[in-house]
Design a protein around this motif. Sequence first.
Motif, PDB file in Angstrom:
ATOM      1  N   LEU A  28       5.729   0.751  11.522  1.00  0.00           N
ATOM      2  CA  LEU A  28       7.156   0.639  11.209  1.00  0.00           C
ATOM      3  C   LEU A  28       7.932   1.809  11.811  1.00  0.00           C
ATOM      4  O   LEU A  28       8.989   1.621  12.431  1.00  0.00           O
ATOM      5  CB  LEU A  28       7.345   0.607   9.690  1.00  0.00           C
ATOM      6  N   LEU A 193      14.987 -20.258  -7.228  1.00  0.00           N
ATOM      7  CA  LEU A 193      15.552 -20.939  -6.071  1.00  0.00           C
ATOM      8  C   LEU A 193      15.994 -19.919  -5.031  1.00  0.00           C
ATOM      9  O   LEU A 193      15.677 -20.024  -3.844  1.00  0.00           O
ATOM     10  CB  LEU A 193      16.738 -21.790  -6.528  1.00  0.00           C
ATOM     11  N   LEU A 194      16.704 -18.898  -5.483  1.00  0.00           N
ATOM     12  CA  LEU A 194      17.179 -17.864  -4.570  1.00  0.00           C
ATOM     13  C   LEU A 194      16.000 -17.168  -3.885  1.00  0.00           C
ATOM     14  O   LEU A 194      16.014 -16.894  -2.678  1.00  0.00           O
ATOM     15  CB  LEU A 194      18.021 -16.847  -5.344  1.00  0.00           C
ATOM     16  N   GLY A 206      12.458 -15.325  11.787  1.00  0.00           N
ATOM     17  CA  GLY A 206      11.445 -14.586  12.523  1.00  0.00           C
ATOM     18  C   GLY A 206      10.393 -15.442  13.202  1.00  0.00           C
ATOM     19  O   GLY A 206       9.517 -14.908  13.869  1.00  0.00           O
ATOM     20  N   LEU A 248      15.976  -7.454  13.905  1.00  0.00           N
ATOM     21  CA  LEU A 248      15.334  -8.604  13.278  1.00  0.00           C
ATOM     22  C   LEU A 248      14.513  -8.159  12.070  1.00  0.00           C
ATOM     23  O   LEU A 248      14.529  -8.799  11.012  1.00  0.00           O
ATOM     24  CB  LEU A 248      14.435  -9.311  14.300  1.00  0.00           C
ATOM     25  N   ALA A 249      13.791  -7.038  12.228  1.00  0.00           N
ATOM     26  CA  ALA A 249      12.970  -6.525  11.119  1.00  0.00           C
ATOM     27  C   ALA A 249      13.857  -6.138   9.945  1.00  0.00           C
ATOM     28  O   ALA A 249      13.498  -6.378   8.784  1.00  0.00           O
ATOM     29  CB  ALA A 249      12.142  -5.334  11.590  1.00  0.00           C
ATOM     30  N   SER A 252      15.071  -9.421   8.250  1.00  0.00           N
ATOM     31  CA  SER A 252      13.967 -10.063   7.552  1.00  0.00           C
ATOM     32  C   SER A 252      13.519  -9.214   6.357  1.00  0.00           C
ATOM     33  O   SER A 252      13.233  -9.735   5.279  1.00  0.00           O
ATOM     34  CB  SER A 252      12.826 -10.266   8.542  1.00  0.00           C
ATOM     35  N   GLY A 253      13.488  -7.882   6.576  1.00  0.00           N
ATOM     36  CA  GLY A 253      13.084  -6.979   5.494  1.00  0.00           C
ATOM     37  C   GLY A 253      14.062  -7.029   4.332  1.00  0.00           C
ATOM     38  O   GLY A 253      13.663  -6.958   3.165  1.00  0.00           O
ATOM     39  N   VAL A 256      13.254 -10.227   2.357  1.00  0.00           N
ATOM     40  CA  VAL A 256      11.999 -10.120   1.614  1.00  0.00           C
ATOM     41  C   VAL A 256      12.113  -9.069   0.504  1.00  0.00           C
ATOM     42  O   VAL A 256      11.606  -9.255  -0.604  1.00  0.00           O
ATOM     43  CB  VAL A 256      10.833  -9.801   2.575  1.00  0.00           C
ATOM     44  N   TRP A 264      10.489  -8.749  -9.388  1.00  0.00           N
ATOM     45  CA  TRP A 264      10.202  -7.589 -10.241  1.00  0.00           C
ATOM     46  C   TRP A 264      11.008  -7.685 -11.529  1.00  0.00           C
ATOM     47  O   TRP A 264      10.496  -7.545 -12.623  1.00  0.00           O
ATOM     48  CB  TRP A 264      10.538  -6.323  -9.464  1.00  0.00           C
ATOM     49  N   GLN A 265      12.300  -7.990 -11.362  1.00  0.00           N
ATOM     50  CA  GLN A 265      13.208  -8.091 -12.499  1.00  0.00           C
ATOM     51  C   GLN A 265      12.741  -9.165 -13.474  1.00  0.00           C
ATOM     52  O   GLN A 265      12.718  -8.962 -14.678  1.00  0.00           O
ATOM     53  CB  GLN A 265      14.580  -8.464 -11.954  1.00  0.00           C
ATOM     54  N   HIS A 266      12.336 -10.317 -12.918  1.00  0.00           N
ATOM     55  CA  HIS A 266      11.987 -11.425 -13.788  1.00  0.00           C
ATOM     56  C   HIS A 266      10.591 -11.304 -14.349  1.00  0.00           C
ATOM     57  O   HIS A 266      10.285 -11.870 -15.373  1.00  0.00           O
ATOM     58  CB  HIS A 266      12.187 -12.747 -13.070  1.00  0.00           C
ATOM     59  N   ALA A 277       4.155 -16.244  -1.562  1.00  0.00           N
ATOM     60  CA  ALA A 277       3.821 -15.436  -0.395  1.00  0.00           C
ATOM     61  C   ALA A 277       2.780 -16.107   0.484  1.00  0.00           C
ATOM     62  O   ALA A 277       1.986 -16.852   0.057  1.00  0.00           O
ATOM     63  CB  ALA A 277       3.312 -14.085  -0.827  1.00  0.00           C
TER      64      ALA A 277
ATOM     65  N   LEU B 134       4.802  -4.862   3.609  1.00  0.00           N
ATOM     66  CA  LEU B 134       5.441  -4.688   4.920  1.00  0.00           C
ATOM     67  C   LEU B 134       5.075  -5.775   5.942  1.00  0.00           C
ATOM     68  O   LEU B 134       5.973  -6.354   6.561  1.00  0.00           O
ATOM     69  CB  LEU B 134       5.054  -3.316   5.475  1.00  0.00           C
ATOM     70  N   PHE B 136       4.255  -8.773   5.518  1.00  0.00           N
ATOM     71  CA  PHE B 136       4.902 -10.037   5.165  1.00  0.00           C
ATOM     72  C   PHE B 136       6.345 -10.059   5.655  1.00  0.00           C
ATOM     73  O   PHE B 136       6.881 -11.098   6.017  1.00  0.00           O
ATOM     74  CB  PHE B 136       4.916 -10.221   3.644  1.00  0.00           C
ATOM     75  N   ALA B 137       6.982  -8.876   5.652  1.00  0.00           N
ATOM     76  CA  ALA B 137       8.405  -8.812   5.979  1.00  0.00           C
ATOM     77  C   ALA B 137       8.647  -8.694   7.483  1.00  0.00           C
ATOM     78  O   ALA B 137       9.741  -8.961   7.948  1.00  0.00           O
ATOM     79  CB  ALA B 137       9.052  -7.634   5.251  1.00  0.00           C
ATOM     80  N   LEU B 138       7.634  -8.283   8.223  1.00  0.00           N
ATOM     81  CA  LEU B 138       7.817  -8.056   9.663  1.00  0.00           C
ATOM     82  C   LEU B 138       7.526  -9.351  10.438  1.00  0.00           C
ATOM     83  O   LEU B 138       6.417  -9.859  10.374  1.00  0.00           O
ATOM     84  CB  LEU B 138       6.854  -6.956  10.103  1.00  0.00           C
ATOM     85  N   PRO B 139       8.513  -9.876  11.170  1.00  0.00           N
ATOM     86  CA  PRO B 139       8.251 -11.072  11.979  1.00  0.00           C
ATOM     87  C   PRO B 139       7.099 -10.815  12.958  1.00  0.00           C
ATOM     88  O   PRO B 139       6.931  -9.697  13.438  1.00  0.00           O
ATOM     89  CB  PRO B 139       9.560 -11.273  12.732  1.00  0.00           C
ATOM     90  N   VAL B 142       7.664  -9.088  16.315  1.00  0.00           N
ATOM     91  CA  VAL B 142       8.008  -7.676  16.154  1.00  0.00           C
ATOM     92  C   VAL B 142       6.732  -6.865  15.918  1.00  0.00           C
ATOM     93  O   VAL B 142       6.503  -5.832  16.548  1.00  0.00           O
ATOM     94  CB  VAL B 142       8.986  -7.496  14.968  1.00  0.00           C
ATOM     95  N   THR B 146       5.145  -4.037  18.596  1.00  0.00           N
ATOM     96  CA  THR B 146       5.001  -2.695  18.024  1.00  0.00           C
ATOM     97  C   THR B 146       3.548  -2.227  18.083  1.00  0.00           C
ATOM     98  O   THR B 146       3.253  -1.113  18.530  1.00  0.00           O
ATOM     99  CB  THR B 146       5.485  -2.688  16.559  1.00  0.00           C
TER     100      THR B 146
END
Lengths: 277, 312
Positions: A28, A193-194, A206, A248-249, A252-253, A256, A264-266, A277, B134, B136-139, B142, B146
Amino acid sequence: MSLRIRATRWLLGSAAWIVAILLLVLPLVSLFGEALRHGLGAALATLDDPDALSAIELSLLVVAICVPVNTVCGIFAAYLLTKYEFSGRGVILVLIELPLSVSPVVAGLVWVLLFGGRGWFGPMLTHNHVQITFALPGILLATLFVTFPFVVRTVMPVLDARGREGEEAATMLGAGFWDIFLRVTLPGIGWALLSGVLLCAARALGEFGAVSVVSGHIPGVTETVPLRIETLYNDYQGVAAFTLAALLALASGLAVGLRGMLEWQHRATGAPRGNAA
Amino acid sequence: MTLASPAPPRPGPLATSFEPVPGRPRHVPPAGPGKGHGPTVIPGYRLSLGITIAWVSLLVLLPLAALAARPWEHGAGWLWHSLTQERALAALRLSFGTAFLAASLCTVAGLLLAWTIARVRPAGWRLLDAIIDLPFALPTAVAGITLATLYGRHGWVGAPLAGAGIKVAYTQAGIMIALVFVGLPFVVRSTLPVLNDLPHELEEAAQTLGARPGQIALRVLLPAILPALVTGFGLAFARGVGEYGSVIFIAGNRPLVSEIAPLLIVIRLQQFDYAGAAAIGLVMLLGAALILVALSLVRALLPAMAGARQPL
C-alpha cells in the motif's frame, strides 16, 4: 513460567505485525510512493489525459447501471428465498453462489462464447448490426456477472433472522404486496442493503479480468479505469498508472471501509451480520 | 435505524392505504422440508419468483450453458487433445499447484495473525485487524502493478533480493506472492470469529487441569478452529486458481513456465479458438467446484475425527 509466557506473547505479537507490514502494508505504501515519486503536482498532471478521463466516466457509468440492477433483483431474490418455501430453492441458492467461485476471466469468457464474433448469437448480432462484445453491453454483462451475489448474500441473513411474522401480520390485515414490501420488509434491511451495495460498487469499479476479456481495450472508448491502468503500466508511464491506481484504490477503499464501519456498528448492537466477503 | 435505500421500481400504482384485496390471487406454496414454517400466505410469490428466475437465468444459467456446451463442439477427441496439449497442461498445473501452495502459506500466516489478534491482543491489535482486509479493498489490477513494482528489479523489496541473487518478479515465486496477498484475508476472516467466540474458560479449565500452553494450543484450541481453518484454506485455494489481475503483471507469462491458466484462456480467445478457451474455463470451474465440495466433506468429517481423538 510467567516470564516465558510473556516472552512468547511478545514474540507472537511482533511476528504478526512483521507479517502484516511486509505482506500488506508495504504494497500500500509502495502504491502511493510510486504515484507521488515526482511530487503531487506531477501526479495530478497525469490525470489531464482525455483517455483517463473517459475511462473514469465509463467506470462510473458501469457502476451506475450494474449496481441498481443487481440491487433490485438481489432484494427480490432475497425476499423470495427467505419468505417462501418451494422446490428448486436449493438450485437457485447454488446458482447465486456460483459467480463467486468462477475465475474473472471465465466470467468474461462466457459472454464471448455467447455474443462474440464466433459466439452462439454472434452471426445474428452481426446481421442486425448489434455490438455486444468489445462494446459497452459486454462490459456491463461481465460486471453484472461478477457483482451478481453481493446484495443477495448480505440481505438474506438479515431477512432470515427477522422471520416472516411482520409480513404475515400485514397480510392478515389486508395489505397488498407493495405495501408489505416497501413498508415492512425494506425498512428492516437498510444497513445490510447499504453494506451489500457498497461491496457491489467497489467490485464493479475495480473489476479487471472479466472486463478485460470482453472490452477490446479501445482507448477512450471501451477502457475502464483498471484497463487504463494496465495500458499506462505497459507503456512505462509509471507515475500516470500509479496515480490512477491510487485514485481507484482510494475509491474502492472508501466503499469497503464504510462497509466495515457499518458491520462493526451493527455487530456491537447485536444485529445479525451479513457475510459477503 | 432506517438508512436511505434506493426504491425498487413500481410497476403498478401504489396503494396509499391498507385495503383488503379479496380478489387477489394468492399462491400458497407447499411447505418445504425441514424448516417447519408451514405454508406462507405472504403475497408477492409469483412476482419475486419471476424476477429471480429471469435474473438468474439470463446472467448465470445461460452463460454457464455456453461454457458447458462449447468445449464439445469439435467432438470429445478434439477436446481431449486440446486439454492435454503440453501448454494447457503446464498452465493448469501451474494455476492449481501455486494456488495450493499459496493457500497453505496463507493458512500458516493467517492462523498466526488470527491467533495473535484474538488471544495475544498485541499493541494496536484493532489496527492490525483492520489491515487484514486491505487485499479485499484493493482492486486486482492495482495490487498487480504494485506487487510487480515492489518485487521487481528496482523495487523496495526486489532490489535487495536481487542483490542477494534471488529473483522474485517474473518467476513462479512472484505468482506465489500475489496469491498469498489475495488469499490471506480469507483465512483470517474465517478463523478469527471462531477464536473470538471460543470461551476463555476452556483454556482456563485446561490450565487448571495441568495442561502446558503448547498442549492447550494443540489439543484445545486447534481442534475447535480446524473447521474454520479448512474453510479459509478452501476459499483462498479456489480464489487463487482463478486469480488473474494481481498475477499477470508479476508472473512474466512465459509459456510452459509462468503462464497461468486464465491467461491461456485469454490467448486462445485471441486466436479465435473459442472451444479451446471454453475447455480450460470448464476445467477451472469444475476444479473450483471440486475443491469446495471436498472441503465441505472434510468439514463434515472433522468433528467426528476430533471427538474420537480427544474426549473433552
